[in-house]
Design an enzyme around this catalytic site. Structure first.
Site, PDB file in Angstrom:
ATOM      1  N   ARG A 179       0.833  -1.226  -0.022  1.00  0.00           N
ATOM      2  CA  ARG A 179      -0.023   0.047   0.172  1.00  0.00           C
ATOM      3  C   ARG A 179       0.965   1.108  -0.225  1.00  0.00           C
ATOM      4  NH1 ARG A 179      -4.280  -0.003   4.825  1.00  0.00           N
ATOM      5  NH2 ARG A 179      -5.190  -1.852   3.410  1.00  0.00           N
ATOM      6  N   ARG A 205      -3.095   0.020  18.148  1.00  0.00           N
ATOM      7  CA  ARG A 205      -3.784  -0.430  16.856  1.00  0.00           C
ATOM      8  C   ARG A 205      -3.656   0.717  15.784  1.00  0.00           C
ATOM      9  NH1 ARG A 205      -7.704  -2.751  13.810  1.00  0.00           N
ATOM     10  NH2 ARG A 205      -7.050  -4.523  13.036  1.00  0.00           N
ATOM     11  N   GLY A 228     -16.593  -7.032   1.580  1.00  0.00           N
ATOM     12  CA  GLY A 228     -16.432  -8.496   1.309  1.00  0.00           C
ATOM     13  C   GLY A 228     -16.380  -9.241   2.785  1.00  0.00           C
TER      14      GLY A 228
HETATM   15  C1  HEM Z   1      -9.282  -7.162  11.339  1.00  0.00           C
HETATM   16  C2  HEM Z   1      -9.246  -6.827  10.229  1.00  0.00           C
HETATM   17  C3  HEM Z   1      -9.652  -5.412   9.620  1.00  0.00           C
HETATM   18  C4  HEM Z   1     -10.259  -4.567   9.662  1.00  0.00           C
HETATM   19  C5  HEM Z   1     -11.058  -4.124  11.232  1.00  0.00           C
HETATM   20  C6  HEM Z   1     -10.367  -3.466   8.784  1.00  0.00           C
HETATM   21  C7  HEM Z   1     -10.990  -2.376   8.773  1.00  0.00           C
HETATM   22  C8  HEM Z   1     -10.930  -1.329   7.816  1.00  0.00           C
HETATM   23  C9  HEM Z   1     -11.761  -0.183   7.614  1.00  0.00           C
HETATM   24  C10 HEM Z   1     -12.673   0.338   8.812  1.00  0.00           C
HETATM   25  C11 HEM Z   1     -11.374   0.380   6.671  1.00  0.00           C
HETATM   26  C12 HEM Z   1     -11.917   1.742   6.281  1.00  0.00           C
HETATM   27  C13 HEM Z   1     -11.314   2.827   5.819  1.00  0.00           C
HETATM   28  C14 HEM Z   1     -11.348   4.083   6.787  1.00  0.00           C
HETATM   29  O1  HEM Z   1     -11.462   4.033   8.058  1.00  0.00           O
HETATM   30  O2  HEM Z   1     -11.858   4.950   6.395  1.00  0.00           O
HETATM   31  C15 HEM Z   1     -10.276  -0.246   6.221  1.00  0.00           C
HETATM   32  C16 HEM Z   1      -9.781   0.114   4.978  1.00  0.00           C
HETATM   33  C17 HEM Z   1      -8.931  -0.800   4.044  1.00  0.00           C
HETATM   34  N1  HEM Z   1      -8.836  -2.091   4.304  1.00  0.00           N
HETATM   35 FE1  HEM Z   1      -9.264  -3.031   6.185  1.00  0.00          FE
HETATM   36  N2  HEM Z   1      -9.576  -4.017   7.699  1.00  0.00           N
HETATM   37  C18 HEM Z   1      -9.206  -5.092   7.938  1.00  0.00           C
HETATM   38  C19 HEM Z   1      -8.433  -5.939   7.396  1.00  0.00           C
HETATM   39  C20 HEM Z   1      -8.052  -5.796   5.929  1.00  0.00           C
HETATM   40  C21 HEM Z   1      -7.446  -6.781   5.163  1.00  0.00           C
HETATM   41  C22 HEM Z   1      -6.880  -8.062   5.539  1.00  0.00           C
HETATM   42  C23 HEM Z   1      -7.245  -6.108   4.036  1.00  0.00           C
HETATM   43  C24 HEM Z   1      -6.548  -6.833   2.795  1.00  0.00           C
HETATM   44  C25 HEM Z   1      -7.129  -6.687   1.579  1.00  0.00           C
HETATM   45  C26 HEM Z   1      -8.005  -5.029   4.045  1.00  0.00           C
HETATM   46  C27 HEM Z   1      -7.954  -3.853   3.149  1.00  0.00           C
HETATM   47  C28 HEM Z   1      -8.092  -2.700   3.193  1.00  0.00           C
HETATM   48  C29 HEM Z   1      -8.024  -1.504   2.106  1.00  0.00           C
HETATM   49  C30 HEM Z   1      -7.639  -1.876   0.716  1.00  0.00           C
HETATM   50  C31 HEM Z   1      -8.631  -0.529   2.602  1.00  0.00           C
HETATM   51  C32 HEM Z   1      -8.668   0.916   2.072  1.00  0.00           C
HETATM   52  C33 HEM Z   1      -8.246   1.802   2.815  1.00  0.00           C
HETATM   53  C34 HEM Z   1      -6.810   2.305   2.799  1.00  0.00           C
HETATM   54  O3  HEM Z   1      -6.134   2.459   1.906  1.00  0.00           O
HETATM   55  O4  HEM Z   1      -6.037   2.487   4.238  1.00  0.00           O
HETATM   56  N3  HEM Z   1      -8.140  -4.580   5.367  1.00  0.00           N
HETATM   57  N4  HEM Z   1     -10.171  -1.384   6.751  1.00  0.00           N
HETATM   58  S1  SF4 Z   2     -13.090  -8.537   2.688  1.00  0.00           S
HETATM   59 FE1  SF4 Z   2     -13.254  -7.640   4.730  1.00  0.00          FE
HETATM   60  S2  SF4 Z   2     -11.119  -7.320   5.568  1.00  0.00           S
HETATM   61 FE2  SF4 Z   2     -10.919  -7.780   3.246  1.00  0.00          FE
HETATM   62  S3  SF4 Z   2     -10.640  -5.989   2.447  1.00  0.00           S
HETATM   63 FE3  SF4 Z   2     -12.970  -6.500   2.461  1.00  0.00          FE
HETATM   64  S4  SF4 Z   2     -13.821  -5.858   4.307  1.00  0.00           S
HETATM   65 FE4  SF4 Z   2     -11.610  -5.801   4.473  1.00  0.00          FE
END
Ligand code: HEM
Ligand code: SF4
Length: 576
Positions: free
Chosen positions: A80, A189, A450
């Protein structure tokens, strides 16, 4: 000595973090690249890599292909790239395009936090990717991990004709303060900050740990621009919209305030006990904190009092994708916003966009929170021709409400925690809706996520759909659960789980019914958001289903939490 067998996930991650600042480990990464994937120890795979914006990629099957709530990982990485305020130059975008072509299978994703994410990167390629980014002034430092993430801001800062102030210098300063700073490498975190000077709060301050929005007060007969302060917002399985503090933050107080909140968070031992409850919001949700208490603790920490808040007018209807051609505050100049449908962009498209930004303007681009791309400072006479060129490369300047408003998370294609495939599904969904509801005249935020983690922000969408699996004829298939009526600003509310769920293949039917009912039942001038507010969950469910159906329970927060917890345990405890 610690017995690793008895450790909880949180204890393990805390131990690893105490043992080493991953930002000191660059030489380790270079060694792994020389010695191959097998040389990488589990603590790097599951934990330390995140600090470098790097984590292993799922094998395409998502959680169902793995064990214990987490899918199988490939020997490949997602990387990223952090883009503070979404601001980048054509040279930088071209460098990302080149790296995408050489090391990342030719595709990238624009994300909801103004980042760009690459996939399929091998350990052998990783140093080259990092070096290639550094050479053009970009980096991945702190794009993931228990640190301050990319600081977001209004993507049209400095050019928006209606902005209160250009707050992007503060975004850049805050990034400089926190990213790579050893004092803040070990937070409980992730920690999200958004600072905006716009009137419509397009980078969603309400869902950040720190959300600063410009506001004007009159002091000594003179107007003074400062900031409203919200804290502890966040989505995930348990969404919480940030609490506004009774404070007017002056421009020169912004950095000390951000630093003070980062320190409060860092020093909160109680938040280090459970990974899944380690965000600032849990001080409010679980530990009885109030906005007043938070302000008191913050002032003690920073050593000065903040002035009381002034009355603010949250934006009435937050839809601002910045798509299209818009006049800038600078006479004779416009910005042009092009849609990368659900964030997906190819190396060729990035190359072309960089070329276009140079040919038609000064080479300045911006990434938006709705996964789109803008070119700023375009001479207004050149805006239409530029838009045509964007259309020709598949990055439409305009398009249907569905095309513009669809946002999707990574899904099974790349994410180990995913339950459903999201990116191809979203494209198909958009095509279906365009065909079934041509000329649909409302803005629509349609967010596809997803799994319950809400990376696709389904809680703040007009219609947010959350991935599930259901059994049909003994086979587990992709399905979606519907949440309706999410909003930020004046009408802020998380989307209501309305009790309807269907197979992924039936989602277009359900949406056609819901949106068709809106078109036939709306009152004069009633927009989609007002219509959703006027109807009960029961009614919305009936519109989606086309008949009266019993409510289906969404996965209970507890179930979702334990899912997340087991996923975290299996994946090394960090998740995203
Ligand atoms: C416990 C595991 C996870 C939680 C609770 C979580 C939660 C979140 C949340 C709430 C957002 C929204 C962004 C915002 O706050 O505006 C976000 C962004 C994102 N998450 Fe996760 N996520 C998790 C794991 C993952 C994993 C494993 C991936 C792998 C693909 C992923 C990929 C992304 C991506 C691509 C974004 C876009 C935003 C960025 O560039 O930071 N997330 N995540
Ligand atoms: S599948 Fe779940 S953990 Fe993975 S990018 Fe989407 S919302 Fe985040």
């Amino acid at each position: 000595m610690t017995n690793p067998v008895k450790e909880t996930t949180a204890q393990r991650v805390e131990r690893l973090k105490r043992a080493m600042n991953p930002w000191d480990g660059l030489e380790e990464i270079r060694r792994f690249a020389r010695e191959g994937f097998q040389s990488i120890p589990p603590e790097w795979i599951g934990t330390y890599f995140r600090w470098w914006g790097v984590y292993t990629q799922g094998d395409g099957a998502g959680v169902t292909g793995g064990q214990g709530g987490v899918g199988r990982a490939l020997q490949r990485f997602m990387v990223r790239i952090r883009i503070p305020n979404g601001m980048m130059t054509s040279r930088q975008l071209r460098a990302i395009a080149d790296l995408t072509r050489q090391h990342a299978n030719g595709i990238a994703d624009l994300t909801v936090r103004q980042n760009i994410q690459l996939h399929w990167v091998s350990i052998e390629s990783l140093p080259e990717v990092l070096d290639g980014l550094w050479q053009v002034g970009l980096n991945t430092t702190g794009a993931c991990g228990d640190v301050a993430r990319n600081v977001t801001g209004c993507p049209v800062a400095g050019v928006d004709a209606d902005e209160i102030v250009d707050a992007s210098p503060l975004v850049l300063e805050a990034s400089k303060l926190l990213a790579g700073n050893a004092k803040f490498y070990n937070l409980p975190r992730k920690f999200k900050i958004s600072i905006t000077g716009c009137r419509v709060w397009c980078p969603y301050p309400e869902i950040n740990d720190v959300g600063l929005t410009a506001i004007t007060r009159v002091a000594g007969g003179k107007p003074e621009v400062g900031f409203s302060l919200r804290v502890a917002g966040g989505l995930s399985t348990e969404p919480y919209l940030g609490a506004r503090l009774n404070a007017f933050v002056r421009w020169n107080q912004v950095l000390p305030v951000i630093q003070g909140i980062a320190e409060l968070f860092r020093d909160s031992e109680v938040l280090r006990e459970h990974r899944e409850r380690a965000r600032l919001k849990f001080l409010f949700l679980r530990h009885g904190w109030t906005a007043d208490r938070f302000l008191g603790e913050l002032q003690e920490r920073i050593g000065f009092q903040l002035d009381p808040a002034v009355e603010e007018h949250p934006p009435d209807d937050v839809y601002r994708d910045h798509v299209g051609i818009h006049a800038q505050k600078q006479p004779g100049l416009s910005y042009v916003g092009a849609v990368a449908l659900r964030g997906r962009i190819t190396a060729e498209q990035m190359h072309s966009a960089a070329d276009l930004a140079e040919r038609f303007a000064g080479g300045e681009l911006r990434a938006t929170n709705m996964q789109n791309l803008l070119v700023v400072n375009v001479p207004t006479l050149q805006a239409e021709p530029l838009a045509k060129e964007f259309d020709a490369i598949g990055l439409k300047v305009g398009g249907s409400s569905f095309w513009r408003g669809t946002v999707a998370c990574s899904g099974t294609e790349f994410c180990k925690l995913a339950i459903t495939e999201t990116k191809s599904f979203s494209r198909w969904l958009v095509e279906e809706l365009e065909e079934r509801l041509p000329g649909f005249d409302q803005h629509l935020k349609l967010h596809v996520t997803g799994c319950p983690n809400s990376c696709g922000q389904h809680w703040i969408a007009d219609i947010g759909i959350e991935g599930k699996k259901i059994k049909v004829h003994d086979r587990m298939i992709d399905a979606y659960y519907f949440c309706v009526g999410g909003a930020l600003g004046l009408h802020q509310a998380t989307a209501r789980p309305v009790g309807y769920r269907c197979a992924a293949t039936e989602v277009p039917d359900a949406l056609e019914r819901l949106l068709g009912t809106y078109l036939s039942l709306r009152e004069p001038g009633e927009n989609l958001r007002q219509f959703f507010v006027r109807h009960s969950d029961f009614q919305l469910r009936e519109f989606l289903a086309g008949e009266i159906v019993a409510a289906v329970a969404r996965d209970l927060p507890d179930a979702a939490r334990s899912f997340t917890e087991s996923s975290l345990a299996a994946s090394g405890g960090i998740g995203d």
